[in-house]
Enzyme design. Structure first.
Site, PDB file in Angstrom:
ATOM      1  N   ASP A 247       0.868  -1.167   0.000  1.00 36.94           N
ATOM      2  CA  ASP A 247       0.000   0.000   0.000  1.00 36.94           C
ATOM      3  C   ASP A 247       0.912   1.227   0.000  1.00 36.94           C
ATOM      4  O   ASP A 247       2.133   1.130   0.205  1.00 36.94           O
ATOM      5  CB  ASP A 247      -0.933  -0.011   1.210  1.00 36.94           C
ATOM      6  CG  ASP A 247      -2.237   0.731   0.937  1.00 36.94           C
ATOM      7  OD1 ASP A 247      -2.248   1.604   0.051  1.00 36.94           O
ATOM      8  OD2 ASP A 247      -3.240   0.445   1.614  1.00 36.94           O
ATOM      9  N   GLU A 455     -16.769   9.985   5.976  1.00 37.31           N
ATOM     10  CA  GLU A 455     -16.335   8.601   6.170  1.00 37.31           C
ATOM     11  C   GLU A 455     -15.566   8.176   4.929  1.00 37.31           C
ATOM     12  O   GLU A 455     -15.952   8.458   3.806  1.00 37.31           O
ATOM     13  CB  GLU A 455     -17.513   7.665   6.445  1.00 37.31           C
ATOM     14  CG  GLU A 455     -18.547   7.553   5.343  1.00 37.31           C
ATOM     15  CD  GLU A 455     -19.577   6.469   5.608  1.00 37.31           C
ATOM     16  OE1 GLU A 455     -19.428   5.703   6.575  1.00 37.31           O
ATOM     17  OE2 GLU A 455     -20.533   6.387   4.834  1.00 37.31           O
TER      18      GLU A 455
END
Length: 710
Positions: A247, A455
């Site tokens: 990542d 979110e």
């Protein structure tokens, strides 16, 4: 004249050609291939390539594209055929945009055809902001939909990948976002094998080309340098032969935050020796330094370079032509894909409550008010990791279009998160208007929820860090819901979020509740058409909607105890697999083998009849319960599903094949075993528990299957 080099010989295998290319490269050139911005090697005809691209629900972050419903919304369709069609459309647009960018010499980020999607992490906790990117809380559903997405992205050509999919984030990753760079997810071997790994295993079996590691540690090992995950499980146990990427900037976390290594070259060593081929970040600029320090070997570098070039070979980057070269920009956000997008949005919407108000007869309406902070928002249609649609259909605009002979009013009602809507203002500064409009209207459509500023991935926006602190909407929206639902006008509450919400006052006082997720560019039209009865809703919850007062474990607790429908011991607000329709269905004639041998596939069938007066889709759900297990097992678990369309009075027999591994137990050491005994197999439109059946006002069918030794 020199013979054509092997790497240009299209009659050879991609692996053989890639190895030949690597053999001709210096170690410095090989190392240059291992950053996400892979270096050009002019003398060998290797062009610059940027690996980083996203496609969770459409080609993202590089201009015009079809913006499909966010992944969690697509999961609510429970339709793997639909997901494959969506992913195929995404890969078509991906190729079209890649061809265009290549023509105009743009080789930058988000311009490639290696898509770091799908996200098949398990949505274990409703507070996790990135749960919207997943297919929900169930490993079986996630595996079915994830493999379908991979098939669609990678295509069916016998030789070339249409695009390259990547399963992320491997593994045991689901928040908290604010701690992800330093967090250690402690998980038992049983939970690892039973919940966190199955979807990844299914995608590897399907042939996913890439796997991305997670930011966090799992049981002490940083996931992007984990011998357990990347070597023992992924490569050795599962036989994965694609590429592994970190990542973004996760390898730097090894020494900066996890503090499991002491320097940049130590971190490079840990990642590379455990098979992390590509670095999204900048740590692999230290590869040659780590080599000089004796921490890694030249063979390690060449091994990873060969894997990466093999993937690029599979995509046709070193060949004269591919079957996808003629795909042009006219396919991007074309009418065919807009139609597919609308179908997907319709199938993603979940009707959570209906006291008889829906569907609304448009001919009886004289004045309608559409209100709420998400009523006319484009951002809420998009979710995170999105592209830019050619056209958007908000709820307000769609209701206006649907009611040309009706007065349609609009009030923003409140801000998404701030107490005051105006600046300067005061809490509830629009509520008087809201009450007046509600009193003068025949119907209120109230669109609340969140968006990607509240979110999503790690952020720091006015106190929001990507995750939710609780299951309520911000107080300004709760006050708005209260003010509207206290009037005498019927209210349709439309919630647009990527996660579970407790609607508090709205639970009892709204006349209807629609969970719309982040429904894509056509989402507003799908919502409007549902309200006015243009189709019957069919979506089902891919996650449990908990009550705020339910006793959820600590967010940082990765044990599956009292989590998800499989292990939750309390009564939720709305259960996994739940969703209402405008018609009724009756089940009969459930058939399955009464006795099976361990390791056998079970064929199960059930008759479904539409007993209502409207055509509708039913999601037939099959669940399995082990009644005699010697270890902890789920209360029951989804093991099969099928979408069926039925006209009024029509009946069909639905058949499912229950895989042998569904009958296995998972021991505490993470091993799988067949344990002879009695299983209960159920079929219906919901979970086979009393609460789900009560909400759906119908029973599921059950039959017993006895499994014996082989």
């Amino acid at each position: 004249m020199e013979e054509k080099p092997k790497y240009l010989d299209e009659s050879l295998s991609f692996q053989e050609r890639a190895q030949d290319l690597v053999d001709r490269m210096t170690v410095e050139e090989c190392a240059g291939q291992m950053l996400f911005g892979a270096a050009r090697v002019e003398r060998l005809g290797i062009p610059f390539y940027n690996w980083w691209n996203e496609a969770l629900h459409g080609v993202a972050r590089c201009g015009m594209a079809t913006v499909f419903p966010q992944a969690i919304g697509m999961a609510a369709s429970f339709d793997d055929n639909l997901i494959e069609r969506v992913a195929d459309a995404i890969s078509t647009e991906g190729r079209a945009k890649y061809n265009m960018y290549q023509k105009y010499g743009d080789y930058g980020i988000y311009k490639g055809i290696t898509f770091w999607s799908p996200n098949v992490n398990i949505f274990r906790d409703p507070r996790w902001g990135r749960g919207q990117e997943t297919y929900g809380e169930d490993p079986y559903l996630t595996g079915r939909l994830g493999t379908a997405f991979v098939r669609g992205l990678q295509g069916k050509d016998e030789r070339y990948l249409k695009t390259a999919a990547c399963a992320k984030h491997f593994a045991v990753h689901s928040g908290p976002e604010s701690l992800r760079h330093e967090f250690n997810a402690v998980v038992s071997k049983q939970d690892m094998a039973e919940t966190y790994l199955p979807a990844f295993r299914e995608l590897v079996k399907e042939g996913v080309e890439g796997v991305m590691g997670a930011y966090n540690r799992t049981n002490g090992e940083p996931c992007c340098g984990s011998r357990t995950l990347l070597v023992d499980i992924l490569r050795k146990e599962w036989g994965f032969d694609g590429y592994v990427t970190s990542d973004c900037w996760a390898i730097a976390d090894f020494h900066l935050h996890h503090q499991v290594t002491g320097s940049a070259t130590d971190s490079v060593q840990l990642a590379l020796e455990n098979g992390c081929d590509l670095n999204c970040g900048n740590m692999y600029v230290h590869l040659l330094q780590a080599l000089a320090e004796g921490k890694i070997t030249e063979e390690m570098i060449r091994r990873s370079a060969a894997r990466l070039l093999t993937t690029r070979m599979k995509l046709g980057m070193f060949d004269q032509s591919t079957p996808f070269d003629s795909i042009g920009m006219e396919t991007v956000d074309c009418q065919e894909f807009r139609d597919l997008n609308e179908e997907t949005a319709r199938k993603s919407l979940v009707l959570l409550k209906n006291n008889g108000l829906l569907p609304v007869d448009k001919n009886k309406l004289k004045r309608v008010t559409v209100m709420g902070p998400n009523a006319n928002s484009i951002r809420v249609l998009e979710g995170n990791y999105h592209g830019t649609a050619n056209q958007y259909h908000t709820i307000l605009e769609s209701v206006r279009a649907a009611l040309p002979d009706c007065v349609v009013w609009y009030s923003e009602g409140s801000d998404l998160k701030n107490p005051a809507l105006e600046d300067p203002g005061y809490p509830g500064d629009r509520l008087a208007e809201v009450k007046a409009m509600a009193d003068l209207s025949d119907l209120v459509i109230l669109a609340v929820g969140m968006d990607e500023t509240m979110e999503g991935e790690e952020m720091n926006d006015q106190g929001f860090k990507g995750d939710k602190e609780d299951l309520y909407l911000p107080e300004c929206q709760r006050a708005l819901i209260r003010a509207v639902c206290e009037r005498n006008t019927p209210v349709v509450l439309v919630n647009l979020t990527g996660s579970a919400i407790d609607f508090e006052f709205g639970n009892e006082h709204a006349d209807a509740i629609i969970q719309a997720w982040y429904p894509g560019a056509m989402g507003g039209k799908a919502v409007s058409d549902l309200i006015f009865g243009e189709y019957s809703p069919s979506g089902r919850l891919p996650v449990t909607f908990y009550k705020a007062e339910n006793h959820l474990p600590d967010f940082e607790d990765y044990s599956m105890e009292n989590r998800t429908y499989k292990f939750f011991r309390e009564e939720p607000l709305f259960p996994f697999g739940y969703g209402l329709s405008y018609t009724d269905f009756r089940y009969s004639d459930l058939k399955a083998d009464a006795v099976i041998n361990a390791g056998e596939t079970v064929t199960v069938s059930v008759c479904v009849e539409n007993t209502g007066d409207r055509t509708g889709d039913e999601i037939v759900q099959f669940y399995l319960k082990d009644t005699e297990a010697s270890v902890r097992v789920p209360r029951h678990k989804l093991c099969g599903m099928s979408r069926v369309t039925l006209a009024p009075g029509e009946r069909k027999t639905v058949t499912a094949m229950i895989a042998p591994e569904q009958f296995q137990i998972v021991k505490e050491d993470g091993s799988f075993a067949y344990e002879p005994g009695e299983f209960i197999l159920s079929a219906g439109g919901c979970q086979p528990d009393e609460y789900s059946e009560r909400l759906m006002n119908r029973k599921t069918l059950r039959t017993t299957v006895l499994m014996t030794e082989k």
